[in-house]
Design a protein around this motif. Structure first.
Motif, PDB file in Angstrom:
ATOM      1  N   GLU A  10      -6.211  13.977  -2.556  1.00  0.00           N
ATOM      2  CA  GLU A  10      -4.855  13.791  -3.079  1.00  0.00           C
ATOM      3  C   GLU A  10      -4.231  12.528  -2.488  1.00  0.00           C
ATOM      4  OE1 GLU A  10      -1.717  17.029  -2.169  1.00  0.00           O
ATOM      5  OE2 GLU A  10      -1.369  15.355  -0.779  1.00  0.00           O
ATOM      6  N   ALA A  11      -3.391  11.884  -3.290  1.00  0.00           N
ATOM      7  CA  ALA A  11      -2.483  10.843  -2.797  1.00  0.00           C
ATOM      8  C   ALA A  11      -1.057  11.312  -3.053  1.00  0.00           C
ATOM      9  CB  ALA A  11      -2.737   9.509  -3.490  1.00  0.00           C
ATOM     10  N   CYS A  12      -0.136  10.830  -2.235  1.00  0.00           N
ATOM     11  CA  CYS A  12       1.264  11.223  -2.387  1.00  0.00           C
ATOM     12  C   CYS A  12       2.113  10.055  -2.875  1.00  0.00           C
ATOM     13  CB  CYS A  12       1.816  11.765  -1.076  1.00  0.00           C
ATOM     14  SG  CYS A  12       1.153  13.390  -0.660  1.00  0.00           S
ATOM     15  N   VAL A  13       3.199  10.406  -3.554  1.00  0.00           N
ATOM     16  CA  VAL A  13       3.998   9.394  -4.241  1.00  0.00           C
ATOM     17  C   VAL A  13       4.552   8.344  -3.285  1.00  0.00           C
ATOM     18  CG1 VAL A  13       4.621  10.789  -6.232  1.00  0.00           C
ATOM     19  CG2 VAL A  13       5.990  10.971  -4.151  1.00  0.00           C
ATOM     20  N   HIS A  14       4.919   8.733  -2.065  1.00  0.00           N
ATOM     21  CA  HIS A  14       5.516   7.750  -1.150  1.00  0.00           C
ATOM     22  C   HIS A  14       4.473   6.778  -0.614  1.00  0.00           C
ATOM     23  CE1 HIS A  14       4.375  11.374   0.961  1.00  0.00           C
ATOM     24  NE2 HIS A  14       4.536  10.842   2.146  1.00  0.00           N
ATOM     25  N   HIS A  15       3.218   7.224  -0.502  1.00  0.00           N
ATOM     26  CA  HIS A  15       2.167   6.304  -0.084  1.00  0.00           C
ATOM     27  C   HIS A  15       1.759   5.351  -1.207  1.00  0.00           C
ATOM     28  CE1 HIS A  15       1.357   9.716   2.861  1.00  0.00           C
ATOM     29  NE2 HIS A  15       1.766   8.696   3.592  1.00  0.00           N
ATOM     30  N   ASN A  38       3.842  11.715   8.357  1.00  0.00           N
ATOM     31  CA  ASN A  38       2.473  11.878   8.842  1.00  0.00           C
ATOM     32  C   ASN A  38       1.583  12.407   7.722  1.00  0.00           C
ATOM     33  OD1 ASN A  38       3.475  11.214  11.388  1.00  0.00           O
ATOM     34  ND2 ASN A  38       3.652  13.344  12.028  1.00  0.00           N
ATOM     35  N   PRO A  39       0.457  11.729   7.436  1.00  0.00           N
ATOM     36  CA  PRO A  39       0.035  10.441   7.981  1.00  0.00           C
ATOM     37  C   PRO A  39       0.967   9.317   7.531  1.00  0.00           C
ATOM     38  CG  PRO A  39      -1.447  11.148   6.250  1.00  0.00           C
ATOM     39  CD  PRO A  39      -0.519  12.271   6.480  1.00  0.00           C
ATOM     40  N   ALA A  40       0.919   8.233   8.250  1.00  0.00           N
ATOM     41  CA  ALA A  40       1.912   7.182   8.084  1.00  0.00           C
ATOM     42  C   ALA A  40       1.703   6.366   6.817  1.00  0.00           C
ATOM     43  CB  ALA A  40       1.868   6.245   9.294  1.00  0.00           C
ATOM     44  N   ILE A  41       2.809   5.846   6.291  1.00  0.00           N
ATOM     45  CA  ILE A  41       2.764   4.790   5.271  1.00  0.00           C
ATOM     46  C   ILE A  41       2.189   3.549   5.928  1.00  0.00           C
ATOM     47  CG2 ILE A  41       4.249   3.249   3.939  1.00  0.00           C
ATOM     48  CD1 ILE A  41       6.105   5.781   3.596  1.00  0.00           C
ATOM     49  N   LYS A  42       1.178   2.963   5.283  1.00  0.00           N
ATOM     50  CA  LYS A  42       0.410   1.918   5.944  1.00  0.00           C
ATOM     51  C   LYS A  42       0.537   0.575   5.224  1.00  0.00           C
ATOM     52  CE  LYS A  42      -2.661   5.045   8.416  1.00  0.00           C
ATOM     53  NZ  LYS A  42      -2.100   6.346   7.988  1.00  0.00           N
ATOM     54  N   TYR A  71       4.166   4.212  -3.298  1.00  0.00           N
ATOM     55  CA  TYR A  71       5.386   3.454  -3.596  1.00  0.00           C
ATOM     56  C   TYR A  71       5.775   2.521  -2.443  1.00  0.00           C
ATOM     57  CZ  TYR A  71      10.233   2.575  -5.053  1.00  0.00           C
ATOM     58  OH  TYR A  71      11.424   1.982  -5.423  1.00  0.00           O
ATOM     59  N   PHE A  72       5.805   3.054  -1.233  1.00  0.00           N
ATOM     60  CA  PHE A  72       6.212   2.271  -0.059  1.00  0.00           C
ATOM     61  C   PHE A  72       4.984   1.710   0.653  1.00  0.00           C
ATOM     62  CE2 PHE A  72       9.595   5.554  -0.455  1.00  0.00           C
ATOM     63  CZ  PHE A  72      10.701   4.733  -0.599  1.00  0.00           C
ATOM     64  N   ASP A  73       5.210   0.675   1.492  1.00  0.00           N
ATOM     65  CA  ASP A  73       4.165   0.198   2.390  1.00  0.00           C
ATOM     66  C   ASP A  73       4.828  -0.301   3.669  1.00  0.00           C
ATOM     67  OD1 ASP A  73       4.767  -2.670   2.130  1.00  0.00           O
ATOM     68  OD2 ASP A  73       3.854  -2.538   0.142  1.00  0.00           O
ATOM     69  N   GLN A  74       4.028  -0.854   4.562  1.00  0.00           N
ATOM     70  CA  GLN A  74       4.505  -1.180   5.906  1.00  0.00           C
ATOM     71  C   GLN A  74       5.713  -2.118   5.905  1.00  0.00           C
ATOM     72  OE1 GLN A  74       1.312  -2.374   8.453  1.00  0.00           O
ATOM     73  NE2 GLN A  74       2.444  -1.971  10.327  1.00  0.00           N
ATOM     74  N   ARG A  75       5.859  -2.923   4.884  1.00  0.00           N
ATOM     75  CA  ARG A  75       6.997  -3.841   4.812  1.00  0.00           C
ATOM     76  C   ARG A  75       8.313  -3.100   4.675  1.00  0.00           C
ATOM     77  NH1 ARG A  75       4.316  -7.117  -0.091  1.00  0.00           N
ATOM     78  NH2 ARG A  75       4.095  -4.923  -0.688  1.00  0.00           N
ATOM     79  N   ASP A  76       8.287  -1.877   4.179  1.00  0.00           N
ATOM     80  CA  ASP A  76       9.523  -1.139   3.914  1.00  0.00           C
ATOM     81  C   ASP A  76      10.143  -0.533   5.167  1.00  0.00           C
ATOM     82  OD1 ASP A  76       9.861  -1.248   0.948  1.00  0.00           O
ATOM     83  OD2 ASP A  76       7.861  -0.365   0.994  1.00  0.00           O
ATOM     84  N   ALA A 125       5.674   0.393  14.046  1.00  0.00           N
ATOM     85  CA  ALA A 125       4.468   0.691  14.817  1.00  0.00           C
ATOM     86  C   ALA A 125       3.859   2.036  14.419  1.00  0.00           C
ATOM     87  CB  ALA A 125       4.779   0.689  16.313  1.00  0.00           C
ATOM     88  N   HIS A 126       4.564   2.796  13.624  1.00  0.00           N
ATOM     89  CA  HIS A 126       4.087   4.141  13.275  1.00  0.00           C
ATOM     90  C   HIS A 126       2.683   4.128  12.652  1.00  0.00           C
ATOM     91  CE1 HIS A 126       4.428   8.384  12.651  1.00  0.00           C
ATOM     92  NE2 HIS A 126       4.419   8.298  11.339  1.00  0.00           N
TER      93      HIS A 126
END
Length: 446
Positions: free
Chosen positions: A259-264, A282-286, A266-271, A204-205
């Protein structure tokens, strides 16, 4: 300083890929050429066909010093950074006490000179009551001014409209913003607490730290920058909808960058199902669609820079329920290797990765004589083996917090060596703890 000759490298620099040797003397790149093997040097490293890149310049890290050093500090996290091919970092002000004045800035520079394995710079933080310190900031004393236009810790949420206007009108250096709308987030938190109590699911984040909250705040930042002709850099973009605020094209001449960050990427809401609070940030992976849109925006030069937002917490802290588990994850050791996955998948080219992690941050912040493999520039270099993937294990982790969200994931490249200001700071899995980075120098950005 001992001289160094790197032979038989595949250099990736300024949109080109070519075979070359690189000679380093007195910490700087003395020559880049096809055959320098007859030149004398104190040490020779045979690259054996591996990739030689300019070191990554990470424009957003949280190394937690002073005040929160039980989970990270400048020494530990800079060790992890050089192991990940990051040769320079810019560190954020939300420590304890927060970096809100010239005295706190000077103390952080003094500490980094003692212990940092990588080159370093620090942001001055903004608050609702330090506009005089911002106005008085000399160019070069900080890499930028960080403005939390969304929830933060301590006294660093800037939510007074008059103060925001003054910052964007008078700040003498680049303004870097965290964009999320706090009232919208608080309303969502109250809604989810009413529905779930303390057992809010981690997935839900991105609904609580919502797309709408990001868009409202980033729209405000861009509007302020346009009205005051301020030099704005929006940090860690996470949504497809926000991309329309930014212009594609070369970074030269842009007054508003992003800017974008590496975790955004690489990961997404399924992870969240596997990683849970470990990827709460924050801000959340979406959504997967947002992740794909961000990658596309990097490729089209709408997103200008790739960074980490390295923000470690202990596993004990991350084990808490939703409202107790803090936001942030450690990233500097894994960032550059993870980006090779996008190259492997055909989403980005290697030349684009080099541009976004080295050339673009140097241009964005006007970093002097770094970020490129050019004769006369400081020798900040990373030797990468793309034929040697590594599956991240906890035993390999160098972060003080002792864990990585990439554990169990195969990263498609290995960092073979990292050279910081002409010295070998990392090689064959070992950090050279005798190396010290240098303070970054900056030209005007306003």
């Amino acid at each position: 300083m001992p001289s160094l000759l790197i032979t038989n490298a595949v250099v990736v620099n300024e949109g080109r890929r070519f075979e070359a040797d690189v000679l380093v003397t007195d910490g700087r790149i003395a020559a880049v050429g096809g055959d320098l093997q007859s030149r004398p040097a104190d040490r020779v490293i045979d690259a054996a066909g591996r990739l030689l890149l300019p070191g990554m310049i990470d424009d957003q890290v949280h190394f937690r010093e002073p005040g929160v050093t039980y989970k990270a500090d400048i020494a530990s996290e800079s060790r992890a950074a050089v192991a990940g091919g990051i040769t320079s970092f810019m560190e954020m002000p939300n420590c304890k006490p927060p970096t809100l004045d010239a005295e706190q800035l000077a103390a952080k520079y003094a500490r980094a000179a003692e212990v940092s394995r990588a080159n370093y710079a620090f942001y001055l933080g903004a608050s609702n009551d330090n506009i005089d310190a911002i106005r008085a900031l000399p160019v070069g004393d900080a890499c930028g001014v960080k403005v939390f236009m969304g929830a933060s810790t301590g006294n660093m949420l800037v939510d007074d409209p008059k103060v925001l206007e003054a910052i964007f009108q008078d700040c003498p250096v680049i303004i870097a913003t965290h964009c999320e709308d706090t009232p919208m987030i608080l309303a969502k938190e109250a809604d989810y607490r009413q529905r779930y109590g303390e057992d809010v699911p981690m997935d839900a984040h991105p609904l609580i730290r919502s797309e709408a909250a990001c868009l409202k705040s980033s729209t405000l930042a861009v509007d302020l920058a346009r009205r005051h002709d301020a030099r704005l850099h929006v940090l860690h973009l996470t949504t497809a909808r926000e991309l329309a605020l930014f212009t594609p094209g070369p970074i030269a001449g842009k007054r508003i960058t992003v800017e974008a960050c590496v975790h955004h990427l690489y990961f997404d809401q399924r992870d969240y199902a596997e990683k849970g609070a470990l990827i709460k940030c924050n801000p959340a992976i979406k959504r997967p669609e947002d992740r794909e849109a961000l990658l596309g925006a990097v490729a089209e030069d709408r997103i200008d820079v790739i960074a980490t937002d390295h923000a470690p917490h202990t596993l004990e802290e991350k084990a808490g329920k939703y409202f107790q588990a803090p936001a942030g994850l450690p990233l500097v050791q894994d960032a550059l290797p993870s980006l090779f996955g996008h190259v492997q998948a055909g989403k980005l080219t290697l030349e684009q990765v080099v541009h976004k992690t080295s050339h673009a941050p140097a241009a964005c912040f006007n970093v002097q004589e770094r970020g490129y493999i050019r004769e006369g520039y400081w020798a900040d270099l990373v030797l990468v083996d793309p034929s040697k993937p590594v599956t991240r294990s906890r035993e390999q982790v160098l972060y003080k917090c002792g864990w990585s969200a990439f554990e169990g994931r195969e990263l498609p490249a290995t960092i073979a060596a990292t050279i910081v200001s002409g010295e070998v700071a990392f090689e064959d899995g070992q950090v050279n703890d005798g190396v010290r980075g240098q303070r970054l120098a900056f030209g005007p950005t306003r």
